[in-house]
Enzyme design. Structure first.
Site, PDB file in Angstrom:
ATOM      1  N   ASP A  12      20.775  70.674 -78.811  1.00  0.00           N
ATOM      2  CA  ASP A  12      19.440  71.077 -78.373  1.00  0.00           C
ATOM      3  C   ASP A  12      18.728  71.875 -79.460  1.00  0.00           C
ATOM      4  O   ASP A  12      19.364  72.560 -80.261  1.00  0.00           O
ATOM      5  CB  ASP A  12      19.570  71.926 -77.099  1.00  0.00           C
ATOM      6  N   ASN A  60      15.413  61.322 -71.176  1.00  0.00           N
ATOM      7  CA  ASN A  60      14.612  61.411 -72.405  1.00  0.00           C
ATOM      8  C   ASN A  60      13.559  60.310 -72.524  1.00  0.00           C
ATOM      9  O   ASN A  60      12.640  60.416 -73.343  1.00  0.00           O
ATOM     10  CB  ASN A  60      15.519  61.368 -73.641  1.00  0.00           C
TER      11      ASN A  60
END
Length: 232
Positions: A12, A60
């Site tokens: 991340d 995503n």
């Protein structure tokens, strides 16, 4: 590192790292690709058996089309740059997730890497690509139900029996999960598999997560007392 077989990483912070430097989010992803190589080489050198990295989740797809399109180009960038080194290091490429929904060019690149490294016997570098844990469990349940209907499986199934239907069925349990960039969420990643996994949420964004930091966190893991619900 005998006691640490399988590490999973939620990579991340690429976009936020780039934004903080006045760069486009895609530049963060580009730098992040190089760091997959850095951490994979370190993990392999440490004797870790499996490194699973969360490359692209089922959620995503909700990101802007331009960013999704760029993310789908990253496997080509990664393997063009590092396949020779991965072969020299005897690293094997695997993938969990649904290949069918990935653009054909990207899927071909991933499958080519999987096939080319299939006989390697070193660490497994496992990409979670178009992967979501809820989806994985639904697919596993559907597969199990089909087997029951076809008399290939009994209704009396235990945890070990169910795990055979998961995408990670041929991998050892996840010992340690690390999420970079300070967020403290699991984000639909390996929910079944991390029931007794040790979790670490670290502040470094993925582009700044160095091999030295990785090794340090792995050594911190070895100091933890894992009781699996029992007493020692």
């Amino acid at each position: 590192m005998e006691q640490l077989q399988h590490v999973a990483i939620i990579m991340d912070g690429n976009g936020r790292w780039a934004k903080a430097k006045g760069l486009p989010r895609t530049q963060g992803h580009f730098v992040g690709v190089d760091n997959v190589r850095n951490i994979a080489i370190k993990a392999n050198d440490m004797g870790i058996k499996v490194l699973t990295v969360y490359a692209f989740s089922t959620e995503n797809w909700k990101r802007p089309l331009e960013e999704v399109s760029y993310l789908m180009k990253l496997p080509a960038i990664f393997f063009d740059k590092f396949m020779k080194e991965l072969m020299e290091k005897n690293i094997r490429i695997k993938m969990i997730g649904e290949m069918e929904q990935i653009p054909k060019d990207t899927a071909k690149i991933l499958q080519r890497a999987i096939d080319k490294t299939a006989n390697n016997t070193g660490m497994i570098l496992n990409f979670a690509m178009n992967y979501g844990s809820h989806r994985e469990m639904i697919l596993a349940i559907n597969h199990y139900a089909k087997d029951v209907l076809e008399n290939k499986a009994s209704l009396n199934i235990d945890e070990k029996g169910f795990e055979k239907y998961l995408m990670t069925s041929d991998l050892p349990p996840v010992d340690l999960m690390i999420r970079t960039s300070g967020e403290q969420r699991i984000s639909n990643f390996l929910l079944w598999q991390i029931a007794y996994t040790e979790l670490m949420f670290v502040d470094e964004p993925w582009p700044e997560f160095t091999p030295e930091k990785f090794e340090g966190y792995c050594h911190d893991f070895l100091k933890r007392d894992r009781r699996y619900g029992g007493l020692k």
